[in-house]
Design an enzyme around this catalytic site. Structure first.
Site, mmCIF file in Angstrom:
data_model
loop_
_atom_site.group_PDB
_atom_site.id
_atom_site.type_symbol
_atom_site.label_atom_id
_atom_site.label_comp_id
_atom_site.label_asym_id
_atom_site.label_seq_id
_atom_site.Cartn_x
_atom_site.Cartn_y
_atom_site.Cartn_z
ATOM 1 N N GLU A 163 15.094 47.327 58.144
ATOM 2 C CA GLU A 163 14.513 48.657 57.931
ATOM 3 C C GLU A 163 13.084 48.650 57.383
ATOM 4 O O GLU A 163 12.775 49.333 56.415
ATOM 5 C CB GLU A 163 15.426 49.478 57.010
ATOM 6 C CG GLU A 163 16.812 49.634 57.594
ATOM 7 C CD GLU A 163 17.788 50.369 56.676
ATOM 8 O OE1 GLU A 163 17.355 50.901 55.641
ATOM 9 O OE2 GLU A 163 18.985 50.411 57.017
ATOM 10 N N ASN A 205 16.438 44.222 62.030
ATOM 11 C CA ASN A 205 17.472 45.256 62.133
ATOM 12 C C ASN A 205 16.938 46.597 61.624
ATOM 13 O O ASN A 205 16.271 46.643 60.589
ATOM 14 C CB ASN A 205 18.663 44.807 61.255
ATOM 15 C CG ASN A 205 19.892 45.676 61.399
ATOM 16 O OD1 ASN A 205 20.346 45.926 62.514
ATOM 17 N ND2 ASN A 205 20.448 46.129 60.285
ATOM 18 N N HIS A 241 23.550 54.513 63.803
ATOM 19 C CA HIS A 241 24.243 55.536 63.016
ATOM 20 C C HIS A 241 23.952 56.855 63.730
ATOM 21 O O HIS A 241 22.862 57.412 63.607
ATOM 22 C CB HIS A 241 23.704 55.567 61.580
ATOM 23 C CG HIS A 241 23.994 54.306 60.827
ATOM 24 N ND1 HIS A 241 25.274 53.917 60.512
ATOM 25 C CD2 HIS A 241 23.180 53.336 60.336
ATOM 26 C CE1 HIS A 241 25.243 52.762 59.845
ATOM 27 N NE2 HIS A 241 23.975 52.391 59.740
ATOM 28 N N GLU A 268 25.490 48.504 63.433
ATOM 29 C CA GLU A 268 26.123 49.326 62.384
ATOM 30 C C GLU A 268 26.675 50.620 62.971
ATOM 31 O O GLU A 268 26.563 51.695 62.373
ATOM 32 C CB GLU A 268 25.102 49.648 61.267
ATOM 33 C CG GLU A 268 24.471 48.420 60.656
ATOM 34 C CD GLU A 268 23.539 48.710 59.487
ATOM 35 O OE1 GLU A 268 23.564 49.844 58.953
ATOM 36 O OE2 GLU A 268 22.787 47.804 59.110
ATOM 37 N N ASP A 270 28.306 53.883 63.994
ATOM 38 C CA ASP A 270 29.245 54.934 63.597
ATOM 39 C C ASP A 270 28.702 56.247 64.165
ATOM 40 O O ASP A 270 27.505 56.384 64.396
ATOM 41 C CB ASP A 270 29.512 55.004 62.083
ATOM 42 C CG ASP A 270 28.280 54.992 61.191
ATOM 43 O OD1 ASP A 270 27.179 55.340 61.676
ATOM 44 O OD2 ASP A 270 28.414 54.659 60.007
#
Ligand code: 9MR
Length: 455
Positions: A163, A205, A241, A268, A270
């Protein structure tokens, strides 16, 4: 006496090795049957990929949690246990208790372990937050070296830097104490990680990079620069996400990074529960399967109750039951895709049919991502000078080919001329606007421009 004892011990060892051999042979025999493909990990493995979950050491005592983990997943990521605050709580004093518990769980499962994350502006220990300049730089590089050395040879892929890019339209780096040590902090971290663990894949990432946008383009430019200068980077993680929509350029974005010569991973995943959760999960899965260098998918938790989010974004409900989203992912995995994630597609990956004529009504174009014997087609439906409320696209397949799966549309027929109708959430297209649907098929894929009719 001594000799006998020693030969007795050896016999025991050989016997247990032989027993282990039988067990391994038995489980190999099961792979490839329909039953073996009834779990996410086994289904992903059929195309050489993994399907993982972020896990928390503190939950490993929960029987439902570990039952699902052991049966469904073949990769794990520590949700928090390998972060800087956890692994180096005091400067130069390392604690691997939590990280090792995750690693051991992964090893016991025969799973890949993704390391997360060596450097990040968040979850830094207090002592690092208060450092600046060259003191912080050397502490950060030492951290990378120590942690990557501790886990040397055991980690499939490290999120070396997490990030580091800003949200919004700038495409620039995020301001942070690490960034203020100099723009080269990211490449310094990658070089240190490579030196410490030459066999781990080294990833960058980030989130909000789930399509072609300013932020992902900033990262793309950095990766291209790293590749051209020989900075060691092997992969890019797309956190994914997601809310209630998926960007129409999701797959194309993965592909453009893969085309730079790095692996891509969904790290990640979701998705907000509501309307489209199952479809969005399936779309992400299909996109990964369609990109040869997409090596695997990780969901950020197991049950909704394990999530950092409160909008029930995972594949299992709080009681551990499989949700519709689970079934859609499993079906997408079982529908297959590019079967060798390290080998590029045999045929040129993207071909686009000629641009359609404009006017009222609607038009459609198709892009193909092909491999030997199959393809994923992405169809863009564009409204003419008036808004459209419901559309039908007809696609003609070459003989011998068939549609094996469709998303964001419903199809009638699977061979010859196949009709695809809009679904509730994409039937309305404003004048001049567009929407997308897709399908997967066997054979060579449609050669001609599809036709589009309103209604
Ligand atoms: O899921 C993690 C949560 O338990 C932590 O409290 C949080 C702390 O910042 O980090 C969460 O995981 C994040 C991941 O490490 C990086 N990408 C975003 C994830 C969700 O916030």
């Amino acid at each position: 006496m001594k000799l006998r004892t020693s030969s007795g011990k050896r016999r025991t060892l050989l016997l247990s090795a032989a027993t282990a051999g039988v067990v391994v042979a038995a489980s190999i025999a099961v792979v490839g049957t329909a039953e073996a493909a009834s779990t996410l990990g086994a289904s992903a493995a059929q195309t050489g990929r993994y399907f993982g979950a972020a896990i928390a050491a503190g939950r490993l005592g929960d029987a439902t949690y570990t039952r699902i983990l052991n049966s469904e997943f073949n990769a794990v990521t520590p949700e928090n246990e390998m972060k800087w605050d956890a692994t180096e709580p005091a400067r130069g004093s390392f604690n691997y208790n939590g990280g090792d518990r995750i690693l051991n769980q992964g090893v016991a499962m025969g799973a890949k372990v993704r390391g997360h994350a060596l450097l990040w502006h968040a979850q830094q220990p207090g002592w690092a937050q208060s450092l600046t300049g060259s003191t912080l730089r050397s502490a950060a590089i030492n951290h990378v070296t120590q942690v990557a050395t501790h886990y040397k040879g055991k980690i499939y892929a490290w999120d070396v830097v997490n990030e580091a890019f800003a949200d919004g339209g700038s495409g620039a780096r995020r301001d942070s104490n690490l960034q203020r040590t100099g723009n080269d902090w990211i490449e310094a971290a990658f070089r240190a990680a490579r030196a410490a663990d030459p066999n781990a894949k080294l990833c960058y990432n980030d989130y909000n990079t789930d399509g072609i946008n300013a932020k992902s383009t900033g990262i793309y430019t950095m990766v291209r620069d790293f590749k051209s200068r020989g900075v060691p980077i092997d992969c890019v993680g797309f956190q994914s996400h997601l809310g209630t929509t998926i960007d129409s350029t999701y797959q194309a974005n993965l592909q453009r990074f893969a085309d730079l010569g790095v692996d891509v991973q969904i790290t990640e995943l979701d998705v907000q529960q509501g309307g489209n959760q199952a479809n969005i999960y399936a779309s992400v899965t299909r996109a990964c399967l369609a990109v040869a260098r997409c090596t695997g998918i990780t969901v950020w938790g197991i049950r909704d109750s394990d999530s950092w989010r409160s909008d029930n974004p995972l594949l299992f409900d709080g009681s551990g039951n499989k949700k519709a989203a689970y079934t859609s992912v499993l079906n997408a995995l079982n529908a297959g895709g590019n079967t060798n994630p390290t080998t590029p597609p045999v045929t040129p990956p993207v071909t686009t049919s000629p641009p359609p004529q404009t006017g009222s009504g609607c038009t459609a174009t198709v892009s193909l991502n092909s491999w030997n014997g199959g393809y994923v087609a992405t169809v863009r439906v564009t409204a003419g000078s008036s808004a459209v409320n419901g559309w039908t696209v007809n696609v003609t397949l070459p003989s011998g080919g068939a549609v094996t799966g469709t998303w964001s549309a419903t199809n009638s027929g699977t061979t010859g001329t196949v009709s695809f109708r809009s679904v509730d959430y994409n039937r309305q297209v404003p004048a001049g606007g567009s929407t997308e649907f897709g399908f997967q098929g066997t054979g060579a894929g449609p050669g001609a421009t599809p036709t589009c009719t309103v209604g």
